[in-house]
Every structure is written in structure tokens, then in C-alpha cells.
Design a protein around this motif. Structure first.
Motif: not given
Length: 471
Positions: A94-102, A281-295
């Protein structure tokens, strides 16, 4: 900085074209039985069969059916390997693949849906062929997803007084949503992965151009002949239900700025590396991804607010296509986890017989078999990890693959990109284009019906491609 620009630009593909770069959750595919692929096969068969035998049930409950197959994987997996392992796989998918994709797909869908091209567009064979040729060129520059979302609505609107339209959408998927994106790492996720592994930015253009031109050219000719036949068969075209303005113009121009903002955000997430990560939960989510997805979420809402309502109304913009893609791909992204893990295990996994097919008895790679193995698996699996599996199977050394083993890398690249057109799920834009067409009351072929078109038209061309370039 300038000499690194191609590499920076290609990083756009990480967000624009692919759901993620991870192959699957961290699962040892060598320990899995092939039976773990049953839920994935089940959701594919559901997409293929249920709309035919029970269209009412599918139309109203496809989300529940997809969720059912996802649970058919997750619950047994949690029992067999423990709830923590299952939860980690779910979170990763969900976090590394699906949510950024959607999130990205929703942003592109919303922004492109706010651009209305006004003009005297009438779906003649010449105009349809021209739009597809333009889309093929754009696909390697802005990605198959971007080119598809930009052009599918004007193409549908130009043909809304035609009786036979499904074939137009099918060829659009072949040309714009897949094969056109084969010339640069910007075009399709597998090529981007190769670039990140060390393949030169312009290597694909220099080595895959002949077969790409052949396939795109052949498909455009076949389409023009077929569309001309349909056009003449229809006789007098009925009055256009949505007559176009005699003057060319574009409404919702602000969305072009938002498109550039999307490109900039994805580029930022690829080149900005502050070294800040969140372990979920073992999945590393980088700050750039968070900023990108929120934006990107913010851009989606901005587009909805600032776009003139008339532009969306004339585009017949609606959320049904996005909802269908989101629900179905949620199930696909989960059930595909064990399949990718088993494929990643190579000769140690249950798919070892498939892997063995690509090597001769003398231990030499067989380019033609790499093309067909990579391609056929990419038709049903995520073509990005499939590419990476066979890339590593061929040695994984980019310098050797670009020189001594260049025919093998060509075969892997061709298979992963070209054969994404074989099924509706072979590449993300395919299902999106289908859903948009159906939302506009175009009766599209079923899953297997579409494959009759793709097998009948594409496979002979792929055989010719193999005989000429991949021997």
C-alpha cells in the motif's frame, strides 16, 4: 549539473509511470508454493469472465469481488506466515506501491480532465490516425500514462457520432498506451529501471528505434485501413451529438501549469535526498515521497477549484473510471505479491521452468526466448519487476548488456514494453483508457475479447519482429 540532466529527467518515471520500484514485500519466493498464485489468477479471471456472465453483478460489486480475492490471499498468508509478516506485506504494497500510484494517477486524471480541446474535430480515419501518431511521439516524452490521459478524451469526442468506435480505442491502447513509450526511460517503467541500473539514457533510442518504428508504422497502417472500411460501411455519418466549435481553442489552460507542477514534484522526489525516512512496519517511506504525494493531492483539489466547470462538463468528466481502476488495482497489487516473489526467486522458485527456457543447452542466452518470456509475463504481471528479473538473470551488468549482450537487453526491453498491450492489465493506462471509454458509453470488448484483438493483430507483428531483430 547539465551533463547529469538526462538522468535527472528520467527520474520522472518513478512517479509518472510506475507504482513503485520494489518487486514485492520481502518474501522468499523459493519457499512458496505455486498455489499462492491462485488469488491473483482468480482476480484476473474475475475481470475476464464476470462482466460477461453477470454484468449487473460486476457493475455493482466489482470492488467487493476484488477485495474478496485480496482477502483470499491475506488471510491464509497470515495464518501460514504470521500476522506480522502479512501486515508487513500489506503495508509495503500500500505505502510503497499502491498509494503513490493512485495519488499520481488521480492527479493526472483530474488535471488532464480539465483540459478541453475545442475545434472542428471529426473522427475521420485520417484524423484518428494522426492523433495516434502524435500520441506515439508524446508517449516516449511524457510517458504512456500522460500521453493517454491527454489525448483519449479528444479522440473519443471526435468519434462520438461514429457507430463503430471500439476498434479506435483498442488501437489507441496498442500505440499510445504501450508501444509508443519504448524509446526513452521516460516512456515506460521497465526502461526507467534499466536506466537506474546503468543503461545509458539514449541506448533504447539507438537500439530499439527500428522495431518501434516498424510496429507503430504497421499498426497505424492497419488501423487506417480498418477504420476506413468501418467509416465507409457506416455511410452517412449521423449528426454530431456534440458539435465542435469551428474555431480551435483550449479551455482549462491553467491545467497545463498544474501538469508542469506534477512533473516538477516527481522530479523533486527523484533528485532530492535529505536522508530522512519513516519506518512504517518495515516499509521505509522517504520524506520526498511524502512531500510529493501531499502536494499531488493538493494539486488535484486546486485543479477542481480553478478549472472552469464548462471544461469538465464538455469533457463529460466523471469519477467512475478512476474508482474502477483504484478498486481493481488494489486487489491486483495485493494478490500479485507472492507471484512477484516467486518470479524473483528465479531458478530456485516455482517458476524455474520458465526461467530455464531463456538459456540454451550450451548456457548461452536466447534473445528470442527472453523477448517472449519477458513479454508474456509482462502481459499479466507488473512489467517493471518482470524486466528487472530478466535483466538480472542475463547477468545484470549494464556495460556487458549494452555491448556484448546487446541483443538480449533489446529483447528484454522490447518484451516488457511491447507486450504490455496484450491485456487490459498489462500496463496501467490500458484499464484507465478502457474505463474512460466505457464511461462515455462505448461498448468495449471483454477481457478475452480484447485479447482476441491483441493476439490477432499484435502477435503476428511480434513474430515478424522476432525474426528480423531478435534472432
Amino acid at each position: 549539473m547539465i551533463r547529469h540532466l538526462p538522468r535527472h529527467v528520467a527520474l520522472l518515471c518513478a512517479g509518472l509511470l510506475a507504482p513503485g520500484l520494489a518487486l514485492a514485500a520481502d518474501i522468499d519466493g523459493a519457499t512458496l508454493s505455486v498455489w499462492w498464485a491462485v488469488p491473483f489468477a482468480g482476480i484476473l479471471l474475475s475481470i475476464a469472465i464476470v462482466p460477461l456472465v453477470a454484468p449487473f453483478v460486476w457493475h455493482h460489486h466489482y470492488g467487493k469481488i476484488a477485495a474478496g480475492w485480496a482477502l483470499a490471499f491475506l488471510i491464509p498468508f497470515a495464518i501460514a506466515f504470521g500476522p506480522s509478516t502479512a501486515a508487513a506485506g500489506l503495508v509495503h504494497a500500500m505505502l510503497a506501491e499502491y498509494i503513490p500510484f493512485i495519488i499520481l494517477l488521480t492527479a493526472l486524471f483530474t488535471v488532464a480532465g480539465g483540459i478541453f480541446v475545442r475545434g472542428n474535430l471529426h473522427g475521420s480515419p485520417a484524423l484518428n490516425t494522426g492523433l495516434m501518431a502524435i500520441g506515439a511521439c508524446l508517449a516516449s516524452v511524457m510517458g504512456t500514462t500522460g500521453a493517454s490521459m491527454l489525448l483519449i478524451r479528444p479522440l473519443i469526442r471526435a468519434n462520438d457520432n461514429r457507430k463503430h468506435v471500439a476498434h479506435v480505442i483498442i488501437f489507441f491502447i496498442f500505440i499510445v498506451s504501450n508501444i509508443g513509450g519504448s524509446l526513452t526511460p521516460l516512456g515506460d517503467p521497465p526502461l526507467f529501471l534499466g536506466f537506474l541500473k546503468g543503461v545509458d539514457f539514449f541506448w533504447t533510442l539507438q537500439n530499439i528505434l527500428p522495431e518501434t518504428l516498424f510496429l507503430v508504422g504497421a499498426l497505424l497502417v492497419i488501423f487506417y485501413v480498418l477504420d476506413t472500411w468501418y467509416y465507409r460501411k457506416e455511410g452517412v455519418i449521423p449528426q454530431d451529438p456534440t458539435p465542435d466549435s469551428p474555431t480551435f481553442g483550449i479551455e482549462g489552460k491553467v491545467n497545463f501549469v498544474l501538469l508542469l507542477a506534477i512533473v516538477g514534484l516527481v522530479l523533486m522526489s527523484g533528485i532530492w535526498n535529505p536522508g530522512i525516512e519513516f519506518d512504517i512496519w518495515g516499509t521505509h517511506v522517504g520524506l520526498p515521497q511524502v512531500v510529493r504525494d501531499v502536494a499531488l493531492v493538493a494539486i488535484t483539489f486546486i485543479s477542481l477549484v480553478v478549472t472552469p466547470q464548462s471544461a469538465r462538463e464538455q469533457n463529460q468528466f466523471g469519477w467512475a473510471p478512476m474508482a474502477e481502476v483504484a478498486k481493481l488495482f488494489a486487489g491486483i497489487f495485493l494478490t500479485i505479491i507472492p507471484v512477484l516473489a516467486m518470479l524473483k526467486a528465479g531458478l530456485d522458485g516455482p517458476f524455474a521452468p520458465v526461467v530455464q527456457l531463456v538459456t540454451s543447452s550450451e548456457g548461452q542466452p536466447i534473445p528470442a526466448m527472453y523477448f517472449w518470456a519477458t513479454g508474456l509475463l509482462s502481459s499479466f504481471l507488473d512489467n517493471a519487476p518482470t524486466y528487472l528479473v530478466f535483466f538480472n538473470l542475463a547477468g545484470g551488468d549494464p556495460q556487458e548488456l549494452m555491448t556484448t549482450l546487446a541483443p538480449v537487453l533489446v529483447a528484454i526491453s522490447d518484451g516488457a514494453v511491447f507486450m504490455g498491450a496484450v491485456t487490459y492489465i498489462g500496463n496501467a493506462p490500458n484499464l484507465m483508457v478502457k474505463a474512460i471509454a466505457e464511461d462515455r458509453d462505448i461498448r468495449m470488448p471483454s477481457f478475452f475479447g480484447y485479447m482476441l484483438w491483441s493476439v490477432g493483430i499484435l502477435m503476428p507483428l511480434f513474430v515478424i519482429t522476432t525474426l528480423i531483430w531478435l534472432r
